[in-house]
Motif scaffolding. Structure first.
Motif, short mmCIF file in Angstrom:
data_model
loop_
_atom_site.label_atom_id
_atom_site.label_comp_id
_atom_site.label_asym_id
_atom_site.label_seq_id
_atom_site.Cartn_x
_atom_site.Cartn_y
_atom_site.Cartn_z
N PRO A 50 -22.62 6.31 56.47
CA PRO A 50 -22.74 5.10 55.66
C PRO A 50 -22.75 5.24 54.40
O PRO A 50 -23.32 6.30 54.07
N THR A 51 -22.75 4.09 53.79
CA THR A 51 -22.97 3.98 52.14
C THR A 51 -24.25 3.30 52.21
O THR A 51 -24.30 1.94 52.40
N CYS A 52 -25.04 3.63 51.14
CA CYS A 52 -26.38 3.16 50.55
C CYS A 52 -25.98 1.80 49.77
O CYS A 52 -25.02 1.70 49.05
N CYS A 53 -27.14 0.84 49.62
CA CYS A 53 -26.70 0.09 48.84
C CYS A 53 -26.56 0.03 47.23
O CYS A 53 -26.18 -0.44 46.36
N CYS A 54 -27.06 1.54 46.89
CA CYS A 54 -26.85 1.95 45.50
C CYS A 54 -25.63 2.62 45.22
O CYS A 54 -25.19 3.18 44.08
N GLY A 55 -24.86 2.53 46.52
CA GLY A 55 -23.27 3.31 46.23
C GLY A 55 -23.35 4.58 46.78
O GLY A 55 -22.11 4.92 46.66
N LYS A 56 -24.11 5.45 47.10
CA LYS A 56 -24.25 6.58 47.29
C LYS A 56 -24.02 6.86 48.82
O LYS A 56 -24.41 6.16 49.74
N THR A 57 -23.43 8.01 49.38
CA THR A 57 -23.09 8.27 50.73
C THR A 57 -24.33 8.78 51.50
O THR A 57 -24.73 9.77 50.72
N MET A 58 -24.74 8.13 52.39
CA MET A 58 -26.18 8.58 53.08
C MET A 58 -25.78 9.89 53.78
O MET A 58 -24.63 10.01 54.45
N VAL A 59 -26.53 10.71 53.92
CA VAL A 59 -26.57 12.02 54.71
C VAL A 59 -27.76 11.98 56.05
O VAL A 59 -28.47 11.17 56.01
N LYS A 60 -27.13 12.52 56.99
CA LYS A 60 -27.73 12.56 58.31
C LYS A 60 -28.96 13.48 58.01
O LYS A 60 -29.01 14.41 57.69
N LYS A 61 -30.54 12.93 58.31
CA LYS A 61 -31.50 13.55 58.26
C LYS A 61 -31.60 14.63 59.36
O LYS A 61 -31.24 14.41 60.61
N THR A 62 -31.91 15.91 59.22
CA THR A 62 -32.01 17.02 60.29
C THR A 62 -33.39 16.87 60.77
O THR A 62 -34.23 16.79 59.90
N ALA A 63 -33.61 17.53 61.77
CA ALA A 63 -35.08 17.82 62.28
C ALA A 63 -35.54 18.86 61.28
O ALA A 63 -34.93 19.96 61.01
N SER A 64 -37.02 18.77 61.13
CA SER A 64 -37.89 19.70 60.15
C SER A 64 -38.66 20.28 61.03
O SER A 64 -39.24 20.28 61.91
#
Length: 50
Positions: free
Chosen positions: A36-50
């Protein structure tokens, strides 16, 4: 990359901080490969389990 229920995507821009959670999975036949692309134009990254 079909979306799976429960996945969380974050904008990589700390100043933006946008985050989304998938609430309904894509069908297994989905062959999409884009993140997905954020409203600011950057490509979003999948959050990994911490």
């Amino acid at each position: 990359m079909p979306f799976r229920e429960g996945e969380v995507f974050r904008c990589p821009d700390a100043a933006c901080g946008c985050e989304l959670t998938v609430t309904r999975a894509a069908p297994p036949t989905c062959t999409g490969q884009q993140s997905p692309t954020c409203c600011c134009g950057k490509t979003m990254v999948k959050k990994t389990a911490s």
